[in-house]
Design an enzyme around this catalytic site. Structure first.
Site, PDB file in Angstrom:
ATOM      1  N   CYS A 194       5.857   0.157   7.475  1.00 48.68           N
ATOM      2  CA  CYS A 194       5.525   1.294   6.614  1.00 48.68           C
ATOM      3  C   CYS A 194       6.752   1.680   5.789  1.00 48.68           C
ATOM      4  O   CYS A 194       7.854   1.755   6.337  1.00 48.68           O
ATOM      5  CB  CYS A 194       5.091   2.470   7.488  1.00 48.68           C
ATOM      6  SG  CYS A 194       4.644   3.942   6.561  1.00 48.68           S
ATOM      7  N   LEU A 195       6.564   1.925   4.499  1.00 50.24           N
ATOM      8  CA  LEU A 195       7.706   2.279   3.652  1.00 50.24           C
ATOM      9  C   LEU A 195       8.334   3.608   4.091  1.00 50.24           C
ATOM     10  O   LEU A 195       9.503   3.854   3.816  1.00 50.24           O
ATOM     11  CB  LEU A 195       7.277   2.361   2.183  1.00 50.24           C
ATOM     12  CG  LEU A 195       6.812   1.046   1.536  1.00 50.24           C
ATOM     13  CD1 LEU A 195       6.440   1.271   0.083  1.00 50.24           C
ATOM     14  CD2 LEU A 195       7.868  -0.039   1.660  1.00 50.24           C
ATOM     15  N   GLY A 206       0.843  -1.190   0.000  1.00 50.76           N
ATOM     16  CA  GLY A 206       0.000   0.000   0.000  1.00 50.76           C
ATOM     17  C   GLY A 206       0.875   1.235   0.000  1.00 50.76           C
ATOM     18  O   GLY A 206       2.014   1.182   0.491  1.00 50.76           O
ATOM     19  N   HIS A 261      -4.560   1.675   7.238  1.00 50.90           N
ATOM     20  CA  HIS A 261      -3.209   2.226   7.367  1.00 50.90           C
ATOM     21  C   HIS A 261      -3.004   3.368   6.361  1.00 50.90           C
ATOM     22  O   HIS A 261      -2.509   4.438   6.719  1.00 50.90           O
ATOM     23  CB  HIS A 261      -2.190   1.096   7.156  1.00 50.90           C
ATOM     24  CG  HIS A 261      -0.759   1.513   7.188  1.00 50.90           C
ATOM     25  ND1 HIS A 261       0.125   1.098   8.166  1.00 50.90           N
ATOM     26  CD2 HIS A 261      -0.027   2.316   6.360  1.00 50.90           C
ATOM     27  CE1 HIS A 261       1.321   1.628   7.935  1.00 50.90           C
ATOM     28  NE2 HIS A 261       1.256   2.367   6.835  1.00 50.90           N
ATOM     29  N   GLU A 262      -3.408   3.128   5.110  1.00 49.99           N
ATOM     30  CA  GLU A 262      -3.215   4.139   4.070  1.00 49.99           C
ATOM     31  C   GLU A 262      -4.159   5.333   4.264  1.00 49.99           C
ATOM     32  O   GLU A 262      -3.771   6.481   4.052  1.00 49.99           O
ATOM     33  CB  GLU A 262      -3.418   3.544   2.671  1.00 49.99           C
ATOM     34  CG  GLU A 262      -2.507   2.365   2.334  1.00 49.99           C
ATOM     35  CD  GLU A 262      -1.043   2.622   2.615  1.00 49.99           C
ATOM     36  OE1 GLU A 262      -0.594   3.786   2.522  1.00 49.99           O
ATOM     37  OE2 GLU A 262      -0.324   1.673   2.958  1.00 49.99           O
ATOM     38  N   GLN A 315       3.124   9.933   0.805  1.00 55.66           N
ATOM     39  CA  GLN A 315       4.363   9.149   0.954  1.00 55.66           C
ATOM     40  C   GLN A 315       5.302   9.313  -0.241  1.00 55.66           C
ATOM     41  O   GLN A 315       6.437   8.843  -0.206  1.00 55.66           O
ATOM     42  CB  GLN A 315       4.043   7.660   1.120  1.00 55.66           C
ATOM     43  CG  GLN A 315       3.489   7.313   2.489  1.00 55.66           C
ATOM     44  CD  GLN A 315       3.348   5.816   2.614  1.00 55.66           C
ATOM     45  OE1 GLN A 315       2.365   5.250   2.163  1.00 55.66           O
ATOM     46  NE2 GLN A 315       4.334   5.164   3.221  1.00 55.66           N
ATOM     47  N   HIS A 371      -2.692   7.660   6.638  1.00 57.34           N
ATOM     48  CA  HIS A 371      -1.647   8.510   6.050  1.00 57.34           C
ATOM     49  C   HIS A 371      -2.234   9.816   5.525  1.00 57.34           C
ATOM     50  O   HIS A 371      -1.649  10.888   5.701  1.00 57.34           O
ATOM     51  CB  HIS A 371      -0.962   7.786   4.876  1.00 57.34           C
ATOM     52  CG  HIS A 371       0.225   6.962   5.267  1.00 57.34           C
ATOM     53  ND1 HIS A 371       1.336   7.505   5.883  1.00 57.34           N
ATOM     54  CD2 HIS A 371       0.489   5.647   5.120  1.00 57.34           C
ATOM     55  CE1 HIS A 371       2.227   6.538   6.102  1.00 57.34           C
ATOM     56  NE2 HIS A 371       1.738   5.401   5.652  1.00 57.34           N
TER      57      HIS A 371
HETATM   58 ZN    ZN Z   1       2.605   3.548   5.758  1.00 53.95          ZN
END
Ligand code: ZN
Length: 187
Positions: A96-97, A46, A138-139, A51, A142
């Site tokens: 998380c990236l 995701g 989660h996204e 991000q 963000h």
């Molecule tokens: Zn994340």
């Protein structure tokens, strides 16, 4: 298509509630294609627009390579709104990236109903369960400026303090391109 640098913990845009998308122009179509490529290159499932430094209410999800989720098609969510959360909650480990090498358990509702727009600006509503619901939440967070590290228990928060500072100062090695300054913004 091209890889975009991923913003890291400490980057200002990750704490911003992003702006709604009002029309899907070529720039937005290109952004979405690049988000998918950037996510896959980093082995993510995701990715939210902030991000990659874009101030837009968009996230992409692709869990089709995860066992038991092969039937969930890669999806782009534009201007998403979570309309319903299940009462039942589950605990699951997240990463998380934008927060490399940090993982922790987060409790979240097991399923959600989410309304969003597709790339034709057609309204869609789906119910998502388990891992799909997890990634969506989660996204979605963000896009409100919320990170999973905000949602872990107090003990983990303490444990994360030092590693998070390291990420903020970029004293880490990351295997995919990342933003160079905390002020990075793409669009
Ligand atoms: Zn994340």
């Amino acid at each position: 298509m091209s890889l975009l640098p991923v913003t890291l913990y400490g980057d200002k845009i990750l704490r911003k509630k992003v702006d709604k998308v009002s029309d899907i122009d070529n720039e937005t179509i290109e952004l979405i294609a690049n988000m998918f490529e950037t996510m896959r290159n980093a082995n993510g499932i995701g990715l939210a627009a902030n991000q990659v430094g874009a101030n837009k209410s968009i996230f992409v999800v692709d869990i089709s390579r995860v066992e038991e989720y092969e039937n969930i098609k890669p999806t782009v969510f534009i201007n998403p709104v979570i309309e319903k959360y299940s009462d039942e909650k589950i605990i699951f480990e997240e990463g998380c990236l934008s927060i490399p090498d940090i993982h922790g358990e987060v409790e979240r509702p097991e399923s959600v109903v989410i309304k969003y727009y597709d790339t034709d600006l057609k309204e869609q509503t789906i119910e998502a369960n388990k891992l799909f619901a997890r990634v969506i939440q989660h996204e979605f967070d963000h896009l409100q400026g919320v990170l999973f590290t905000d949602l872990v228990d107090e003990e983990l928060k303490k444990k994360f303090k030092k590693p998070l500072q390291k990420i903020k100062k970029r004293k880490i090695e990351v295997s995919y391109p990342v933003s160079e300054t905390i002020d990075y913004q793409l669009l």
